[in-house]
Design a protein around this motif. Sequence first.
Motif, mmCIF file in Angstrom:
data_model
loop_
_atom_site.group_PDB
_atom_site.id
_atom_site.type_symbol
_atom_site.label_atom_id
_atom_site.label_comp_id
_atom_site.label_asym_id
_atom_site.label_seq_id
_atom_site.Cartn_x
_atom_site.Cartn_y
_atom_site.Cartn_z
ATOM 1 N N GLN A 143 0.713 -1.490 -0.036
ATOM 2 C CA GLN A 143 0.121 0.033 -0.133
ATOM 3 C C GLN A 143 0.874 0.941 0.147
ATOM 4 O OE1 GLN A 143 -2.667 -0.020 3.375
ATOM 5 N NE2 GLN A 143 -3.542 1.838 3.157
ATOM 6 N N VAL A 144 0.663 2.108 -0.807
ATOM 7 C CA VAL A 144 1.288 3.508 -1.046
ATOM 8 C C VAL A 144 0.461 4.628 -0.485
ATOM 9 C CG1 VAL A 144 2.845 4.893 -2.242
ATOM 10 C CG2 VAL A 144 2.669 2.463 -2.926
ATOM 11 N N LEU A 145 0.939 5.626 0.362
ATOM 12 C CA LEU A 145 0.436 6.645 0.794
ATOM 13 C C LEU A 145 1.162 7.783 0.436
ATOM 14 C CD1 LEU A 145 -0.378 4.064 3.018
ATOM 15 C CD2 LEU A 145 -2.120 5.762 3.801
ATOM 16 N N ARG A 146 0.514 9.140 0.502
ATOM 17 C CA ARG A 146 1.275 10.212 0.304
ATOM 18 C C ARG A 146 0.891 11.433 1.279
ATOM 19 N NH1 ARG A 146 0.657 11.785 -5.745
ATOM 20 N NH2 ARG A 146 -1.206 12.628 -4.901
ATOM 21 N N ARG A 147 1.865 11.965 1.585
ATOM 22 C CA ARG A 147 1.555 13.266 2.395
ATOM 23 C C ARG A 147 1.515 14.415 1.304
ATOM 24 N NH1 ARG A 147 4.807 17.784 3.730
ATOM 25 N NH2 ARG A 147 6.905 16.522 2.952
ATOM 26 N N ASP A 148 0.255 14.901 1.515
ATOM 27 C CA ASP A 148 -0.183 16.101 0.540
ATOM 28 C C ASP A 148 0.051 17.455 0.966
ATOM 29 O OD1 ASP A 148 -0.111 14.438 -1.588
ATOM 30 O OD2 ASP A 148 -2.242 14.148 -1.315
ATOM 31 N N GLU A 149 0.104 17.397 2.359
ATOM 32 C CA GLU A 149 -0.143 19.034 3.114
ATOM 33 C C GLU A 149 1.430 19.312 3.607
ATOM 34 O OE1 GLU A 149 -1.805 18.933 6.899
ATOM 35 O OE2 GLU A 149 -1.908 16.887 7.121
ATOM 36 N N GLU A 150 1.615 20.452 3.616
ATOM 37 C CA GLU A 150 3.002 21.177 4.132
ATOM 38 C C GLU A 150 2.606 21.512 5.666
ATOM 39 O OE1 GLU A 150 5.742 21.234 2.193
ATOM 40 O OE2 GLU A 150 4.481 20.128 0.708
ATOM 41 N N PRO A 151 3.776 21.280 6.181
ATOM 42 C CA PRO A 151 3.719 21.406 7.681
ATOM 43 C C PRO A 151 3.636 23.064 8.008
ATOM 44 C CG PRO A 151 5.977 21.391 6.859
ATOM 45 C CD PRO A 151 5.227 21.283 5.851
ATOM 46 N N GLY A 152 3.155 23.549 9.075
ATOM 47 C CA GLY A 152 2.959 24.909 9.519
ATOM 48 C C GLY A 152 4.133 25.407 9.829
ATOM 49 N N SER A 153 4.021 26.869 9.470
ATOM 50 C CA SER A 153 5.196 27.664 9.723
ATOM 51 C C SER A 153 5.294 28.385 11.078
ATOM 52 C CB SER A 153 5.705 28.603 8.620
ATOM 53 O OG SER A 153 4.083 29.500 8.688
ATOM 54 N N GLY A 154 4.342 28.368 11.847
ATOM 55 C CA GLY A 154 4.435 29.039 12.966
ATOM 56 C C GLY A 154 4.847 28.234 14.208
ATOM 57 N N PRO A 155 5.096 28.892 15.380
ATOM 58 C CA PRO A 155 5.499 28.283 16.533
ATOM 59 C C PRO A 155 4.617 27.061 16.804
ATOM 60 C CG PRO A 155 4.537 30.268 17.184
ATOM 61 C CD PRO A 155 4.423 30.411 15.655
ATOM 62 N N GLY A 156 5.123 25.983 17.527
ATOM 63 C CA GLY A 156 4.377 24.922 17.946
ATOM 64 C C GLY A 156 4.471 23.821 16.990
#
Length: 529
Positions: A251-264
């Motif tokens: 099974q192949v999955l993909r991360r399509d969202e980018e990480p948040g740039s703010g603190p935390g």
Amino acid sequence: MNGKGSTVLCLVTLSLLLAGCPDEEALCVEGQTRCADACVDISSASAHCGACGVACAGTEVCVEGACRCRSGAALCGGQCVVTASDPAHCGGCAGEGGAACAPDQVCEQGQCKAACTLTTSERCDRSCVDVETDAFHCGACGSVCADARSCRGGTCTYDLVATCFNTGQVVGIQSGSDVRGPGVAVGTSPQTVARLQDELLVLDASMRLLQARLTDYGELPARNTTGLVPNHLLVRDPYVFILNSTSNTLQVLRRDEEPGSGPGPRFPDGITLTNVASVNFGENTNPYGFTELGSDMYVTLLGNLQTAPSAGGKVVRVSMADPTAPSITDTFMLPTGEALEPFPGRTTAPTPAGIAAHRGRVYATIGNLDPKDFTVGGPGFLARIDPTTRAVDLLALGEGCLNPFWLVPVGERLLVSCSGGTTYDRNFNLVDVKGTGLVLLGADDRVVASLALRCPESTSCPLPSAGRFSVVGSRAYVGDNSAGRVFVIEVSGDSLVERRGFGPGAEPPLLACPRNNKPSLVGDVVAIP
């Protein structure tokens, strides 16, 4: 049921029967104690060490319910201090080889100086530290990594994670010091883990891919559905690969969202993963392990020993040039019959499980099991595959290695775990093991060392059975298939030295997954990058 059962069978089939669920009336899972509103492992939680509310200092760690100086700290005047950066004990305890720096000086790498001089140093009060690697100032001054975590890239994390299949927990381990952190409940039967960004992906036998924070393993809302008996996990960001043994799929999955740039946290609720592709290997193939070589992935097909062992006994090459469109490009048939040197009266099948790429070749373990009763039917081998010529050779592992299971390169060498020929009673209690331990192959692919795992003579300790493992530096952290332990074996040249185990001079193995004298499977031990 009596007879020598294979570890592979335990992991693929019997593991689901062995899985224990906590008593519905219990407040916490096994190995944990309720402290206020939280379930805590008081054997290794620095905030509740030995008892609720008993906290270790920031320079201490909790080991078997008692506070002691953590790695990088030394005992000076009854307190644990960091002599590399403490101006009161710089370079060692003051008056005992170290010095108390003058009020206008700082301490940097154990020396009193007028100012911080290293490019990696940041001044924290009168201490000069590298906030990328300093566990007492991780990411920022005064940010202390809890428990036995290390600091890597300014983030507190463990060096390895062990999965406790029967108790539904994951346990962090700090390499070098070989100290375990507290067990944390994640899922019901975690098989293996991998890191993706700042999350820990947890592959659970309940047909779920779970996510937890890398810093404390707190479970997050994000999750995905897998196939039946998900068994192995590999991350190549943004892609995640899962082998589903009983569904016979990759099974192949993909991360399509980018990480948040703010603190935390960069992904406060976890990472959204989308299914983008799948490979079906065919009915009863039971894919078990995979490894990468170039743009290809190589997968062992164990085969269904109960119904169709001939569907396995293969290694399949899958092109991952485009992970959204993987395709099978080659199949390597592994040796069978007399080539496997079956024991008298036995019929064997290759039953490959672990696999690794090493010096341009692919190596797979040959369990050599008898399909009639899933017992060891012959000696242990490795299959060595040359992807260019398609040649397949057998490498003998010696009389002391039965049912070879997992393998990991260590520099020019190759380390193999041997699960052994095991005997279980009708309640799946392990009552006998023969031929379990580790084998080291040299640069010429010949056995140069072997180490048997066994209980001390005249003792009644639970019998060990070597399972999956990972290597950090020169040390292998080997999961136990039977009693929840992690053995630590050091590769020293062409020798194997038992650092934590039952050998002469060794400390006891780490008890990663305690289970009140019941069978406890360490599903995997994974090094976290």
